[in-house]
Design a protein around this motif. Structure first.
Motif, short mmCIF file in Angstrom:
data_model
loop_
_atom_site.label_atom_id
_atom_site.label_comp_id
_atom_site.label_asym_id
_atom_site.label_seq_id
_atom_site.Cartn_x
_atom_site.Cartn_y
_atom_site.Cartn_z
N GLY B 283 0.80 -1.23 0.00
CA GLY B 283 0.00 0.00 0.00
C GLY B 283 0.83 1.27 0.00
N VAL B 284 2.12 1.13 0.16
CA VAL B 284 3.00 2.31 0.06
C VAL B 284 4.20 1.96 -0.80
CG1 VAL B 284 2.36 3.42 2.24
CG2 VAL B 284 4.17 1.68 2.20
N SER B 285 4.80 2.97 -1.42
CA SER B 285 5.94 2.72 -2.31
C SER B 285 7.23 2.63 -1.50
CB SER B 285 6.04 3.85 -3.33
OG SER B 285 6.38 5.04 -2.65
N PRO B 286 8.30 2.09 -2.09
CA PRO B 286 9.59 2.05 -1.38
C PRO B 286 10.08 3.46 -1.01
CG PRO B 286 9.65 0.67 -3.34
CD PRO B 286 8.37 1.40 -3.39
N GLU B 287 9.78 4.45 -1.87
CA GLU B 287 10.21 5.81 -1.58
C GLU B 287 9.56 6.32 -0.29
OE1 GLU B 287 9.06 4.72 -4.44
OE2 GLU B 287 10.61 5.07 -5.94
N ILE B 288 8.27 6.05 -0.14
CA ILE B 288 7.55 6.49 1.07
C ILE B 288 8.15 5.83 2.30
CG2 ILE B 288 5.31 6.40 2.26
CD1 ILE B 288 5.24 8.36 0.01
N VAL B 289 8.44 4.51 2.19
CA VAL B 289 9.01 3.80 3.33
C VAL B 289 10.33 4.47 3.74
CG1 VAL B 289 10.03 1.61 4.13
CG2 VAL B 289 7.92 1.60 2.78
N GLY B 290 11.17 4.78 2.75
CA GLY B 290 12.46 5.41 3.04
C GLY B 290 12.30 6.76 3.70
N GLU B 291 11.36 7.56 3.17
CA GLU B 291 11.13 8.90 3.73
C GLU B 291 10.59 8.82 5.16
OE1 GLU B 291 8.64 10.90 0.94
OE2 GLU B 291 10.20 10.92 -0.61
N VAL B 292 9.65 7.88 5.39
CA VAL B 292 9.07 7.72 6.72
C VAL B 292 10.16 7.34 7.72
CG1 VAL B 292 7.58 6.18 8.11
CG2 VAL B 292 6.72 7.19 6.00
N ALA B 293 11.00 6.39 7.33
CA ALA B 293 12.07 5.94 8.23
C ALA B 293 13.05 7.07 8.53
CB ALA B 293 12.80 4.74 7.60
N CYS B 294 13.35 7.87 7.51
CA CYS B 294 14.31 8.95 7.67
C CYS B 294 13.77 10.04 8.61
CB CYS B 294 14.65 9.53 6.29
SG CYS B 294 15.85 10.85 6.35
N SER B 295 12.52 10.44 8.35
CA SER B 295 11.96 11.52 9.16
C SER B 295 11.74 11.09 10.61
CB SER B 295 10.64 12.01 8.54
OG SER B 295 9.72 10.95 8.50
N ALA B 296 11.54 9.77 10.84
CA ALA B 296 11.35 9.30 12.21
C ALA B 296 12.68 8.88 12.83
CB ALA B 296 10.38 8.12 12.23
N ALA B 297 13.76 9.04 12.11
CA ALA B 297 15.11 8.66 12.57
C ALA B 297 15.18 7.20 12.98
CB ALA B 297 15.56 9.57 13.71
N LEU B 298 14.54 6.33 12.16
CA LEU B 298 14.55 4.89 12.43
C LEU B 298 15.50 4.22 11.44
CD1 LEU B 298 10.70 4.40 12.86
CD2 LEU B 298 12.42 4.37 14.67
N PRO B 299 16.47 3.47 11.92
CA PRO B 299 17.42 2.84 11.00
C PRO B 299 16.77 1.74 10.17
CG PRO B 299 17.81 2.11 13.25
CD PRO B 299 16.74 3.15 13.33
N LEU B 300 17.24 1.58 8.93
CA LEU B 300 16.76 0.52 8.03
C LEU B 300 17.90 -0.43 7.72
CD1 LEU B 300 14.56 2.13 5.20
CD2 LEU B 300 13.83 0.68 7.09
N TYR B 301 17.69 -1.73 7.88
CA TYR B 301 18.69 -2.73 7.51
C TYR B 301 18.38 -3.34 6.13
CZ TYR B 301 20.50 -2.75 12.30
OH TYR B 301 21.06 -2.39 13.50
N GLU B 302 17.09 -3.30 5.76
CA GLU B 302 16.71 -3.89 4.46
C GLU B 302 15.44 -3.24 3.96
OE1 GLU B 302 15.99 -8.13 4.47
OE2 GLU B 302 15.16 -8.08 2.43
N LEU B 303 15.40 -2.97 2.67
CA LEU B 303 14.17 -2.50 2.01
C LEU B 303 14.17 -3.13 0.61
CD1 LEU B 303 11.64 -0.81 1.61
CD2 LEU B 303 13.07 1.18 1.14
N SER B 304 13.36 -4.14 0.43
CA SER B 304 13.36 -4.84 -0.87
C SER B 304 11.93 -5.10 -1.34
CB SER B 304 14.12 -6.18 -0.77
OG SER B 304 13.52 -7.00 0.22
#
Lengths: 241, 329
Positions: B283-304
């Motif tokens: 329901g959301v694009s990879p770009e949205i996931v990246g932006e959400v994680a960045c703005s919430a300062a949550l680290p990402l180990y994988e996005l595929s």
């Protein structure tokens, strides 16, 4: 129809089946003739006639040849490309009947020629000498050849009716060697009109109540027409697996 | 017979450089086709049409009724109801069927004691084709070198190729191939794929059945999917391919998975957690996931991104395996 007949003749020539059955039929008739003359008594007309009239015995081989040819189409699945190329099943079955009839005729001619080439001189040299007239010899030769052709065609009819090759072969053997033997025990007059009875008489056999040569030919032809007609009708109505 | 096919009849020796007009010139039409074997419903009211000049995959799981349908199309089995037409007439009424339709069914149909060349020769004789066609058909399937060997000594792949040679014998505009890839090794499948592409490039109409969508996906233009004897989908293969991208799912790993899941839900995503603790997001694009994680300062180990495969789509269409009471022989 000519193309289909040529196709069937190519099929006959391009496997070892026809050659094997043909060679077996020639050798069996030759052995039957030589053994009857050299080991058995050939001191009267009937025994001399029986000695040369072995085609009735050989008929079962040609019957099996026809069965293997027709039922083998289903066993090996060769019937599928055959019907995809020529969907008219009536014509395909008739072409096979004619081809096997011709093959049976050829085998009959060779087998009778070989049997006569060795059997007639043996009879001439026997203690009694040859009692068979030229007419007798012609009758046996023509009857034997026709018997071989009819047997092969009847085999095609049985093989087309009973598509499972093993069941078709067993059915033919039981019919020839069990049912008609039982019938013969019950009524030899009725058994004379059976498949083996009529083919044996056509080939010149002289058993009890054997049909006259001409009538035996008609009865044998009637068997062939009945079985082949049933095969053509049945084949046209059934699905191909 | 169309003008194009008449030209084919006259030019049967031209197969290697064959060019057939596409469009709707040669078609297969199946209308309300039904087949019952006693209590078993093998094919039920099946209707579809094969476009001229297109390669159509006829797909369905084992026992779906594909072979039974093709047998009815080819006049080998009688339908309980309905009909199948090739160029507007039933197969058994075609004047010269081998020159209109070439077919290969599951069994090779060759006597094990006969050579491939003689097998083709007797079939060519039956339909009045010149012997040169036998050599061309053998060459088209790379069997010339083994043509005088008895078929009984052939590998499964060679038997399949011989069956294809039979189909090509009359240089037909339409090919009907039933599971031609069955039992082939990877090299054989590669060869078959190239063969189908060549047939398509020559403009032939091809109906090829398979129970594995991926096997034919790269070759076919259209698909007809059946299950339990019934049509479940018909259309261009692209429709099925589009479904796979439409159902894309994102796999996201973070050491603070619960917090990220909450943020993604707020952003409109649907999130579930798999057995390894990864988030599966739709329901959301990879770009949205990246932006959400960045703005919430949550680290990402994988996005595929994980797309649904064609086989997933195929299984969705055909459902669970057929039950014995509806599967045809």
């Amino acid at each position: 129809m000519t193309r289909l007949l040529r196709c069937e003749l190519i099929k006959l020539r391009t496997t070892r089946t026809a050659l094997g059955f043909g060679a077996a039929a020639v050798l069996l008739l030759l052995a039957s003739t030589v053994l009857s003359i050299t080991v058995g008594d050939v001191d009267d007309l009937a025994s001399q006639r029986s000695a040369l009239a072995g085609a009735g015995t050989v008929a079962i081989l040609l019957l099996l040849f026809g069965i293997v040819g027709a039922a083998g189409e289903h066993r090996h699945g060769t019937i599928i490309p055959a019907l995809l190329i020529a969907p008219d099943r009536v014509k395909v079955t008739i072409a096979k009947l004619l081809a096997y009839g011709a093959a049976g005729l050829a085998v009959g001619v060779i087998a009778q020629a070989v049997a006569f080439a060795i059997g007639v001189p043996l009879l001439n040299d026997s203690d009694t000498g040859r009692l068979l007239s030229t007419n007798d010899l012609v009758e046996i030769a023509v009857g034997g050849v026709l018997c071989a052709a009819l047997a092969a065609m009847i085999g095609v009819g049985i093989g087309a009716l009973i598509r499972n090759q093993t069941i078709a072969v067993i059915t033919a053997l039981v019919w020839f060697f069990v049912l008609e033997q039982i019938l013969s025990g019950v009524s030899s007059e009725l058994a004379a009109y059976g498949l083996s009875g009529s083919l044996g008489a056509l080939a010149g056999g002289t058993g009890e109540n054997a049909l006259p040569w001409g009538l035996a030919g008609l009865v044998g032809t009637a068997w062939a027409l009945t079985l082949c007609g049933a095969a053509v009708l049945a084949d046209n109505a059934r699905d191909i697996e | 017979m169309t003008g194009a096919d008449e030209a084919n009849v006259g030019g049967v020796a031209r197969m290697p450089n064959r060019a057939i007009a596409g469009g709707d010139a040669a078609t297969i039409e199946v209308d309300g086709l039904t087949k019952r074997f006693g209590d078993v419903q093998a094919v039920a009211d099946l209707s579809f049409r094969v476009r001229g000049g297109a390669v159509t995959g006829f797909l369905g799981p084992n026992g779906a009724g594909k072979t039974t349908t093709l047998r009815m199309v080819l006049g080998l089995a009688r339908p309980t109801a309905g009909h199948a037409l090739i160029e507007g007439v039933p197969y058994r009424r075609l004047e010269q069927p081998a020159r209109v339709v070439g077919a290969s069914l599951e069994r090779s149909g060759a006597h094990p004691g006969r050579s491939a060349r003689n097998h083709l020769r007797q079939l060519a004789t039956a339909t009045g084709l010149p012997s040169s066609r036998v050599e061309e058909a053998l060459a088209a399937v790379d069997l010339t070198g083994a043509a005088d060997r008895r078929v009984g000594g052939y590998s499964l792949g060679m038997r399949q190729r011989l069956a294809l040679a039979v189909a090509l014998l009359g240089d037909p505009a339409i090919l009907v191939l039933d599971e031609p890839a069955n039992g082939l090794d990877p090299q054989g499948i590669r060869w078959l794929r190239d063969f189908l592409r060549t047939m398509a490039a020559e403009g032939r109409t091809v109906l090829v059945s398979s129970h594995v969508l991926a096997e034919v996906a790269q070759t076919v233009d259209d698909v007809v999917v059946i299950s339990r004897g019934r049509l479940v989908h018909q259309g261009p293969i692209q429709e099925l391919i589009n479904r796979t991208s439409g159902d894309a799912e994102l796999r996201v790993r973070s050491p603070r998975g619960e917090a990220l899941a909450a943020e993604l839900r707020r952003a409109g995503g649907s999130v579930r957690v798999d057995g390894e603790g990864s988030l599966l997001v739709t329901g959301v694009s990879p770009e949205i996931v990246g932006e959400v994680a960045c703005s919430a300062a949550l680290p990402l180990y994988e996005l595929s991104e994980r797309s649904a495969s064609l086989e997933d789509v195929f299984l969705q269409l055909t459902g669970p395996p057929s039950h014995p009471d509806v599967a045809g022989p």
